[in-house]
Structures are given as C-alpha cells and as structure tokens.
Design a protein around this motif. Structure first.
Motif, PDB file in Angstrom:
ATOM      1  N   THR A   1     -26.449  35.682  65.740  1.00  0.00           N
ATOM      2  CA  THR A   1     -25.886  34.545  65.435  1.00  0.00           C
ATOM      3  C   THR A   1     -24.572  34.321  66.010  1.00  0.00           C
ATOM      4  O   THR A   1     -24.523  33.290  66.540  1.00  0.00           O
ATOM      5  CB  THR A   1     -25.960  34.466  63.947  1.00  0.00           C
TER       6      THR A   1
ATOM      7  N   ASN B   1     -24.425  33.288  69.393  1.00  0.00           N
ATOM      8  CA  ASN B   1     -25.228  31.919  69.856  1.00  0.00           C
ATOM      9  C   ASN B   1     -26.603  32.222  70.295  1.00  0.00           C
ATOM     10  O   ASN B   1     -27.199  31.192  70.954  1.00  0.00           O
ATOM     11  CB  ASN B   1     -24.415  30.931  70.571  1.00  0.00           C
ATOM     12  N   CYS B   2     -26.939  33.453  70.383  1.00  0.00           N
ATOM     13  CA  CYS B   2     -28.241  33.718  70.844  1.00  0.00           C
ATOM     14  C   CYS B   2     -29.323  32.988  70.638  1.00  0.00           C
ATOM     15  O   CYS B   2     -30.561  32.589  71.026  1.00  0.00           O
ATOM     16  CB  CYS B   2     -28.508  35.256  70.874  1.00  0.00           C
ATOM     17  N   VAL B   3     -29.160  32.721  69.028  1.00  0.00           N
ATOM     18  CA  VAL B   3     -30.118  32.019  68.352  1.00  0.00           C
ATOM     19  C   VAL B   3     -30.459  30.659  68.629  1.00  0.00           C
ATOM     20  O   VAL B   3     -31.475  30.012  68.614  1.00  0.00           O
ATOM     21  CB  VAL B   3     -30.008  32.417  66.791  1.00  0.00           C
ATOM     22  N   ASN B   4     -29.408  30.016  69.460  1.00  0.00           N
ATOM     23  CA  ASN B   4     -29.575  28.641  69.537  1.00  0.00           C
ATOM     24  C   ASN B   4     -30.683  28.512  70.758  1.00  0.00           C
ATOM     25  O   ASN B   4     -31.362  27.343  70.696  1.00  0.00           O
ATOM     26  CB  ASN B   4     -28.358  28.155  70.190  1.00  0.00           C
ATOM     27  N   CYS B   5     -30.733  29.368  71.745  1.00  0.00           N
ATOM     28  CA  CYS B   5     -31.908  29.474  72.546  1.00  0.00           C
ATOM     29  C   CYS B   5     -33.190  30.161  72.267  1.00  0.00           C
ATOM     30  O   CYS B   5     -34.355  29.607  72.466  1.00  0.00           O
ATOM     31  CB  CYS B   5     -31.412  29.803  73.925  1.00  0.00           C
TER      32      CYS B   5
ATOM     33  N   ALA C   1     -34.775  30.595  69.829  1.00  0.00           N
ATOM     34  CA  ALA C   1     -35.115  29.976  68.430  1.00  0.00           C
ATOM     35  C   ALA C   1     -36.908  29.651  68.725  1.00  0.00           C
ATOM     36  O   ALA C   1     -37.291  29.427  69.556  1.00  0.00           O
ATOM     37  CB  ALA C   1     -34.503  28.911  68.314  1.00  0.00           C
TER      38      ALA C   1
ATOM     39  N   LEU D   1     -37.348  23.527  69.915  1.00  0.00           N
ATOM     40  CA  LEU D   1     -35.988  23.726  70.782  1.00  0.00           C
ATOM     41  C   LEU D   1     -36.305  24.714  71.509  1.00  0.00           C
ATOM     42  O   LEU D   1     -35.365  25.145  72.118  1.00  0.00           O
ATOM     43  CB  LEU D   1     -35.038  23.981  69.534  1.00  0.00           C
ATOM     44  N   GLN D   2     -37.575  25.437  71.502  1.00  0.00           N
ATOM     45  CA  GLN D   2     -37.460  26.700  72.285  1.00  0.00           C
ATOM     46  C   GLN D   2     -37.163  26.373  73.983  1.00  0.00           C
ATOM     47  O   GLN D   2     -38.055  25.653  74.688  1.00  0.00           O
ATOM     48  CB  GLN D   2     -38.988  27.443  72.286  1.00  0.00           C
TER      49      GLN D   2
END
Lengths: 321, 214, 538
Positions: free
Chosen positions: A221, A224-228, A230, A234-235
């Motif tokens: 988290t 910011n790995c979770v941003n992409c 996800a 948004l994938q």
C-alpha cells in the motif's frame, strides 16, 4: 580429548556422505604420498653413489607409462563419478522445506523467518526438518558457511541464491562468512542453533514483530502498488493473485516463471519482462526499497496465491484487454 | 645502400634467421593482442545478449556515416602500408617514405574523426560516469554499452597512436638509409601490426555501430 | 687459476654497463636482485600474518591492516616473485646456453622486460607504502570496484604494467626455442627445462593479456562509476570472476611448470641417469599448459555458477592432474638403479617431488564439487596452494639456484650449510602448512583476522613452523653471498653434468660459446659419462 577439535561435527544429512568421500580422498592422498616418498627414499638409499657401481641407464618403458597414466585416470574417474552423483543428490531440495530468508550485508547476517521472527547473526532451525534459505546481499559478495553441515553458498548482490539443508543433531554450530567482504569479514560470524521441534515452535512463537506477509501488505500500500495492481475497472496491470508459481506469457510470447526472482526483477527493473498485453508503465523502485523489504513484498504477493496452486506450471491467462 | 653486415644482430647466425625470428615474434605479439581485445569482446557479447534492447537503442545513437568513413579510411591506410612494405622490398626509399606518410595521414584522419565522434558523445551526455544521461527505460544498460564503446575504441585508438609513432620512427630510419632489399624487416613488422589494428576495427565497427539497424 | 680470463661479469664495469646490458646473463641477475627483494617483502608480510594468527583475537594489528597484509602478501608473491622467478632468472640465464645460442632472440626486449617489471614493481610498492590495498589478491567485485577504500587502482596499474614483462619474456622464449637452436639440437634432444620453459611461455603469452584487460576494466569501473561488474548498475560480478580466473588459473601453471623443468635437470644429474620416459615428460608439460586453460571454473563452484558448467570444470580439473602424475612417476623411476648423491640441489628436487605429490593430490579434494562446497575459501585451499607454490616451486627454485650457482658465479657454495638449510626448509614447511589442511576441514575460513578459540593450537603450530621456515630461507641468502667472495672456485662442470651450459667456463664468456656447438647426442647422456668413469677407475 586433546583439548581442541581435529574434525568438524557431523550435523546435517549430507555431512557424513561428504566425509566418506573425503576419507577416501585422504586415503588416496596418503597412499600415493607415502608411496612416492618411500620409493624416493628407498631408491636414494639403495642406489646411493658408490665408486664400485655405475648407474644403469634405461630407455623408459611403454608398459609402465601406460599403467601409470591409466591408473590415475581410472582413480580420477571414480572420484569424479562418486563426487558428481553426491553433488547432484545433495542439490535436490526436498518438498516441504521450511523457507527462511537471509540478507547479508557488511558485516552481519539478517535472518527472517516466515512468521515474522527475525534474528541477526543467528539462525534457529528445527532438527530433522529440511530448510531452504533464499539469500541476497545488500552490497558485496558474501558467503553463508556452516562447517558442521558441510555447506556454503556465495551470497550475491543483485540476485537470489538458494541453499538447503536438514539438520540431524540439536546443538549450536558455527556460522561464518566465507567470502572476503571488507574490514570486518572475520566478524561476520554467528551461530546456527538447532532445536527440538517443540523448542523451536516455542522459540518461534516469541515473535514480537509482525510477519513478513503483514509487513509486505503494508509496503504494497505504502509504495502504491495497490493503485495499479487493483481489481475492478481500474485494472491497468496484471492481477497478482493466483500467479505465484505459474508461467506467465511475455510480450515476445516467451514465458517466465512467476517466482521470487521474477518479482524482484519486476520491482527493480520493471521493463525487463513485461506481461503480454500490458503497457510498460510500471516505474522502477530501485534505490527506494531494501532487499529485506523486497522479501517482505514477495511474501505478501506469494500469500495471494493459495498454497496448492503454487507448484503448478499451467500458463495462466494474464493477457490484458 | 645500407650496410647489411651491421643490420645482422649479433645473436643471429644469418639474416634469414633474424627475419624469421622477427616475424614469429610479431605474430606472437599479435596473438597476445587478440587475447587482450578478446576479453573486451567477450564482455561486450555477454551484455549485448543480456540487454539487447538497450544495446540496440544505444548503438543507433552512434554515427554510422562517420564510422563508415573511418572504416574506409583505415582500409585505405592498410593499402598504403602494404604498398610501403612492397616499396621497401624493392628498395625505393622515397616511395617508402611517401607511403608511410600517406598511412600516417590516413591514420590521423581516422583519429580526428574519432575525436569528433567522442566530442559529439560528450555533448549528448553519453560519456559514462556521473554526467551520463540517456532517456528512456533502457538508460542504465545503455551506459554499459557506452562503457564498452569507449574502452574498446579507446584502446584501439591508443594502438593506432602507437602505430603512428612506430611509423614515424620507420620514416626516420628510412631517411638514414637503414633499410635495403636485403633488410627491410622492421617495416614489414610495422605493416603486420598496422594490419592487425585495422582488422580489430573491422570487427569493432559492425559490432558497435551496426547492431539492429533495421 | 685463470684470473685473467674475461667473462660476462668482468667484461665491463659500472652501473651503466649493467643497466644498459643486452646480455641475457646479466639481465637474469638484475631479475635475481629484484625478485629477491620482493620475496623478502612478501615474506615479511607473511611473518606479520602468522604472528597475528598466534592468538584468536585480532590483537596485533587492526582488521583493516590485516586485510592489507594478506592482500599484499598475495599480490607480491604471485605477481612479483613466483611468476617471474624461475623463468626470468634461471630461464633467462640458461635457455640460450642450453640450446647452444649466443643470446635470446630479442636481447633488447629482454632488458625492456626487466625495466617494465621494475616500473610495475615500483608502482605497486608505491601503493603498498602509501596505505596498501585490502581486496585480496583476487580483487573480487563489487568490493574492489565500488566499496573498497584502498589503493586498488594503483595496485591494478602496477600489476598491469608487470604483466607486459611476463608477455615479453614468454615471447622471447618461444621465438628463441623455435629459431635459435644450435645445429643438431632437435626438439627431442632439448633438455626438459627448455620444454617446460616453452610450455610456460605459451601460457604467459596467451593468458596474461586477459588479466590485463580485466584489471583495466576494474580500474575504469572504479574511476568512472560505470557498471561493468557492479550489479547496482546492471553489471555482473561473476563476469569478473570468469575473466580473472581465466588467467589466474593458468598462472599457477606458469608458476609450477618451470619448477618441474628444474627438477628434471636435477634428478637426472644427481642419479647419473637419463630421465625415464623423456617424451612423456615433455608432452606432459605441453598437456598441462593446454588443459590448464580449461579448468578456471573450479574456483567458482559455489559462486552461483551453473552446476552443469561446474561439472564440466570438475571433470577437466581431474584430467589436468594426470600429466602431473605421469611426471612424478617418471622422475621417481629415474632414480631406480641410478647412482644417487645427496647434494643440496638433489635434496630440494626430492623434496619437490614428494611435496608436489601431496599438494597436487589435495587438489583432487578441491576438484570434487561435493567436498569443495565445504572447503572452498577455507585454510584447506591455502594449504593446498602453498604446498605446490612453496613446497613445489620455491624448493625447485632454490634447488636450481644452488645447482647453477657455480655456473653463474664461478664459485662453489658451502655444501654442508646448503644441505642443512634444505632440511630446515623441508621441516619448517611441513610444520607450517600441514596443520592448515586440518584447520580448513574444521571450517576455518581464509582471510580471517580473528578466529574461534578452538582453532588456536593448530594456528600456533603453523606459526612455529613458519619461524623455522624463515631460518631456512635466510641461510642461503647468507652463504650464497658469502661464497661470492670466499667460496672455492668452481670448474667448468663441478657436477660433471650433461647439457651445453656445462661445456663452457664458469662464469661463461659474454658470447656463451667460443664456437657454436654442433649437437650429435640426446639429452642426459649420462650413460656415456658413466662409461668414462668406469674406464677411469679401471
């Protein structure tokens, strides 16, 4: 007995196999050394210079030459065959090996157990249980050496290496760094503590830190790995769940195994191997994340795949839309 | 005319022995040079295989036109050098000097163009080290390409400078009538050396400049 | 006594006549002086190392100093003593004489070789005395190219320069052997010392350029911060290891082959017999040189190298042992029914054969990957290579120096002292290095400043041995120098040996021979000499 040891302890499953081959080599060495020394001594005395005897010339002998070429050849073949099969046998990692991570740096060893317990310059392991070490160096080349197990492995920067063993006797054994690494190379030592399984569990339970999986999830988290990576609309990048241990297809249609080395490479050098159908948008985290944090992230990503699926090799469909 | 009795070194019995020895010696020296450059070629090959996209991209930033001109220049200089050796065999002093001068001039043109290329790379920030800049994802590995580029062409250029120095010495000795059709071996050895330097370039040029130019 | 005879030592005087000489014999003595200085410097570092290792704690010197001591000991002994010793001293002196020539093919290159050696040596000494280098003589990256805080580049430059000395010597030897043999001196009539020197020269010429470029790349990486071997920049530390060992393994054969050549000369002369199996010994030298280029990966079994590559290197490493074994058996058979005398050179030769056998066999332990995983980078390896380098090469070197001393100096050394010194060396050597095999298998790693207390007794034994060994090395220095002034005059051929070098006066004239010899006999024709002796007795 005499106050100091002349032979190392035997504490792993492969140690006595290595020792047996060692003693065979010692026997060969002693045999031929004694033979040559004795022959030289004997000839030097028996044929010493004397006024009433002249040296008898010889032209050499093909038979002898062939014999003393062939016999060493055969002996070396025996040693090579024995040694190679031992080496091959010793390099097969058993299933269900306990996975422990090791990071070496000038001038200490940091050991990380899967449940979060970590230690410095000490490695606690249970007896009669295979252990697989995944190791990396933060800086220069080191080498993880346990004489009582008859094992060492150079620990490299920029790459993972592995080593496995199964201890056979509880006790404390030397741990040395065996690749010169700078000023306090000889201080980079510690001990391997082999315990009975119950004692080990008790020791392991004394964990005060969170597990690597928990740390890894936090890092996933925070970075910011979770941003992409996800789910949902948004994938933009491959979903990481269910991938560990599978083959993924790359842009050029080759495949690569989704393992620790690939995950590490994707974090440090994301454009090296891009999954087919996805854009090259992942930034590099080189310099921002330490080797220990990478291992924590790997532990988390691995936890996203159920254990059963981790040993399969089916090519997963990870192609993007 | 040279005095061939003074051309024979005291350790040799006759001039043929001296000639054969000089020749064998030079060939062995060239073998060591092959091993020396070989180490660099090996390193380059390993990284080209591992980082091919970066190496392709970096290679495209080299000036093929200048490199091509240099190749032609160097090949011509090998021609003038070979002709110089032939002239020495025939005893033509002035021709030898003229051809050696031509070789030096061509070699200097090569070095001049090389210096210009280096300067271009300096302006583009492609010199490896703290000021290296290469845009794009392949930047890091492009630096490895340029490291090899500069070390290999730099070593090659150094060998050329040494070669030019040797040729100047040969010109001086030729002026002083040291050589004759019976004794011209130093010029022949110089020729061997210069051809070798040329051959190294013939390998360097495609390997560095012509990677993936589709 | 022929005090007015002119020879290579008295034909001209003054420093200039030595520093500008083209005479291979004088150049050999220039090398003798230089390498002796380096031997004692490297030895001084060894003394400090062994003194530190008397106690388990690092208490004599600081850790960083200790690291510099073993690095400099290795660099000096390998590059500035062992590699040049026999070739540049004995080879330079004897090769032209043994083949009946007036000099080497390229005398000025020979002198240049000494100057290059000296310049490289001065560079390295500069590095040593301005703070030293602490990477180990193996310079592994990325420690040496990124992290070390010592004079890496200066030392690398010193070794780079000295490498050319090696290359030029090798080049000279190859051309000389091919082109300058006297009439009748066919390849198979050559003394085996010439065969060994030739094989050594091949390795010098082909291998040294690779270490040169490797050290150059390390220096460039260190100076400019680029990533050839640095993984943080995409480089591969294993590439360094491959390049380094590609030279440094054949280098050990550069160090041992000339010693084997000397032993062939000594064993034949002091048994009064031709060598048993001449062509087998000759071809074994060449086989060792060739195979020696194919085994470098045995230094990298635990490095992360592919296990398949490891197996191939393991197999080839066993193969390279075989020609060495063949030589040992042939030398031993040479003594059979010979007429053996116990002069000091022979004592050194016999010591070589025995210790080389033991040391070589311990190499098999290291070639066996399963065992090497345990003993790699421990004192087992240290013991192994010292058995070959010191028990082997240094003993052969001393044996050769004693044997040819009458030819070189025109004087005889005191035989009693020489035999005593040889025995002291043998005893001191074994006491120093045998305990290290045990330490290695126990697990004591190399390059350790401090160690666990249970290793102390063996370390103390080793240091005790080293002090005895040191005495053994100082003695010849003393009595050889003494003999120059006070030794008995040697005749042309005090050993009554075969070989063209003994057919000229001692010391030889500058041109070596009054007239070029014409050779009509095989090497080691001791049969004829023994017949003569018998006739004389009758």
């Amino acid at each position: 007995m005499i106050g100091f040891p002349l032979f190392p302890e035997v504490a792993s499953t492969i140690a006595s196999g290595v020792d047996l081959l060692y003693f065979f080599l010692v026997a060969i060495t002693v045999l031929f050394s004694v033979l040559i020394f004795a022959l030289i001594f004997y000839f030097a005395v028996k044929y010493r210079r004397s006024p009433d005897r002249k040296a008898q010339q010889s032209e050499g002998g093909l038979g002898l030459e062939i014999t003393w070429t062939a016999v060493p050849f055969v002996i070396t073949l025996v040693i090579f065959t024995w040694g190679s099969s031992l080496y091959i046998a010793n390099s097969r990692v058993p299933d269900r090996a306990l996975a422990i991570n090791v990071v070496g740096r000038q001038w200490m060893w940091k050991i990380q157990h899967p449940n979060g317990r970590s230690e410095i310059n000490e490695l606690h392991v249970p007896v009669r249980q295979p252990v697989k070490l995944t190791m990396a160096s933060q800086d220069v080349i080191h080498s993880f050496y346990i004489p009582a197990f008859r094992l060492k492995q150079d620990v490299l920067p920029g790459r993972y290496v592995t080593m496995w063993f199964e201890p056979t006797r509880p006790g404390e054994y030397h741990l040395f760094c065996a690749e010169y690494c700078g000023t306090y190379h000889s201080g980079m030592i510690g001990r391997v503590v082999v315990m009975e399984p119950e004692d080990f569990q008790k020791w392991l339970g004394g964990v005060t830190e969170e597990s690597p999986v928990q740390t890894g999830e936090k890092l996933f988290t925070n970075f910011n790995c979770v941003n992409c990576h996800a789910t949902g609309a948004l994938q933009r990048c491959p979903q990481l769940g269910g991938l560990y241990g599978t083959e993924v297809r790359l842009e050029d249609n080759s495949t690569v195994k989704f393992d620790e080395a690939y995950i590490r490479e994707s974090i440090i050098n994301p454009n090296a191997k891009i999954v087919k159908g996805y854009p090259a948008v992942m930034p590099t985290y080189r310099g921002q994340v330490s080797e220990e944090q990478i291992l924590d992230l790997i532990a988390y990503i691995r936890s996203l795949t159920p254990v059963k699926e981790q040993t399969g090799s089916a090519t997963k469909s990870t192609e993007g839309r | 005319m040279s005095n061939s009795s003074t051309a024979l070194a005291h350790q040799f019995d006759d001039i043929e022995q001296q000639h054969e020895s000089d020749s064998l010696g030079m060939w062995i020296f060239l073998a060591t040079e092959i091993l020396f450059f070989g180490g660099m070629f090996l390193g380059y090959s390993v990284y080209r295989a591992v980082y091919s996209p970066a190496f392709s991209e970096a290679s495209r930033r080299l000036d093929v036109l200048l490199g091509g001109i240099n190749t032609a220049v160097l090949l011509c200089s090998s021609l003038t050098m070979a002709l110089a050796v032939r002239a020495a065999q025939l005893g033509g002093r002035r021709t030898v000097i003229a051809l050696l001068i031509a070789t030096i001039v061509l070699g200097s043109v090569f070095l001049g163009i090389k210096a210009f290329e280096y300067y271009q790379k300096y302006e583009e920030h492609f010199i490896p080290g703290p000021h290296f800049e290469f845009a794009g994802a392949n930047g890091r590995h492009a630096q490895i390409f340029f490291s090899f580029y500069f070390v290999m062409t730099g070593m090659h250029a150094l060998h050329m400078v040494v070669g030019i120095g040797i040729m100047l010495t040969m010109i001086w000795l030729t002026k002083r009538r040291r050589f004759s059709p019976e004794y011209y071996f130093p010029i022949e050895m110089t020729g061997l050396y210069w051809h070798f330097v040329d051959i190294v370039w013939v390998f360097l040029f495609p390997l560095l400049y012509l990677v993936d130019r589709s | 006594m022929d005090i007015y005879r002119e020879h290579y030592l008295n034909c001209s005087y003054g420093v200039r006549s030595w520093l500008l000489t083209k005479d291979h014999k004088r150049i050999a003595l220039l090398f003798l002086m230089s390498i002796t200085l380096f031997f004692f410097l490297g030895g001084a570092f060894a003394v400090l190392i062994r003194l530190e290792l008397l106690t388990p704690q690092g208490d004599l010197v600081q850790a960083e100093t200790y690291n510099k001591l073993f690095t400099m000991h290795g660099v000096i002994m390998v590059f500035f003593f062992l590699i040049p010793s026999i070739p540049s001293v004995l080879g330079n002196f004897l090769l032209p004489m043994m083949i009946g020539a007036r000099d080497l093919a390229f005398p000025r290159l020979n002198l240049l070789s000494w100057y290059i050696y000296t310049i490289g040596g001065l560079f390295t000494l500069g590095a040593v005395f301005s703070g030293g280098v602490d990477t180990g003589w193996t310079f592994y990256t990325p420690y040496s190219s990124v992290y070390a805080n010592s004079h890496v580049i200066a030392t690398a430059v010193g070794i780079f320069i000295t490498g050319f000395s090696s290359i030029l010597t090798g080049l000279n030897f190859i051309v000389t052997t091919h082109k300058m043999r006297a009439p009748g001196m066919t390849w198979f009539r050559l003394p085996l010392f010439v065969w060994s020197s030739y094989a050594t020269a091949i390795i010098m010429v082909l291998g040294t350029p690779v270490i040169a470029i490797t050290l150059l790349l390390v220096g460039v990486e260190r100076a400019f911060g680029i990533g050839i071997f640095d993984p943080r920049l995409g480089g591969d530390p294993l590439l360094f290891q491959h390049l380094f060992w590609f030279y440094s393994h054949p280098a050990v054969y550069i160090m041992v082959l000339p010693g084997m050549g000397v032993v062939s000369e000594l064993v034949t002369c002091f048994s009064r017999k031709r060598v048993f199996g001449y062509s087998f010994v000759a071809f074994s030298s060449v086989a060792i040189a060739v195979l020696g280029f194919l085994v470098w990966g045995h230094h990298m079994f635990v490095s992360g190298q592919s296990p398949y590559a490891g197996m191939i290197f393991s197999f080839l490493s066993f193969m390279v042992a075989i020609p060495s074994a063949v030589k040992v058996f042939n030398w031993t058979a040479t003594l059979y029914k010979g007429s053996v005398s116990y002069d000091a050179p022979m004592l050194y030769a016999m010591g070589f054969i025995g210790l080389f056998t033991t040391g070589g066999l311990t190499g098999l332990f290291l070639a066996t990957i399963a065992v090497d995983v345990h003993v790699h980078d421990t004192y087992f390896v240290v013991a192994h290579f010292h058995y070959i380098m010191v028990g082997g090469t240094v003993m052969a070197y001393l044996g050769g120096i004693h044997y040819w001393w009458p030819k070189i100096s025109g004087k005889l050394y005191p035989e009693g002292w020489a035999r005593f010194a040889a025995l002291v060396v043998f005893v001191g050597f074994n006491l120093t290095f045998f305990p290290q095999f045990i330490l290695g298998y126990l697990g004591m790693p190399r390059r350790y400043h401090a160690y666990p207390a249970e290793f102390q007794v063996l370390n103390v034994m080793s240091t005790a041995g080293a002090s005895i060994l040191a005495v053994g090395y100082v003695l010849p220095m003393v009595y050889l120098i003494w003999s120059i002034r006070y030794g008995k005059t040697a005749g042309d051929n005090p050993w009554d040996a075969t070989g063209l070098e003994w057919q000229t006066p001692s010391p030889p004239p500058t041109e070596n021979f009054a007239a070029t010899p014409v050779v009509g006999w095989d090497a080691y024709d001791y049969g004829a000499k023994e017949e003569e002796k018998e006739l004389q007795v009758v």
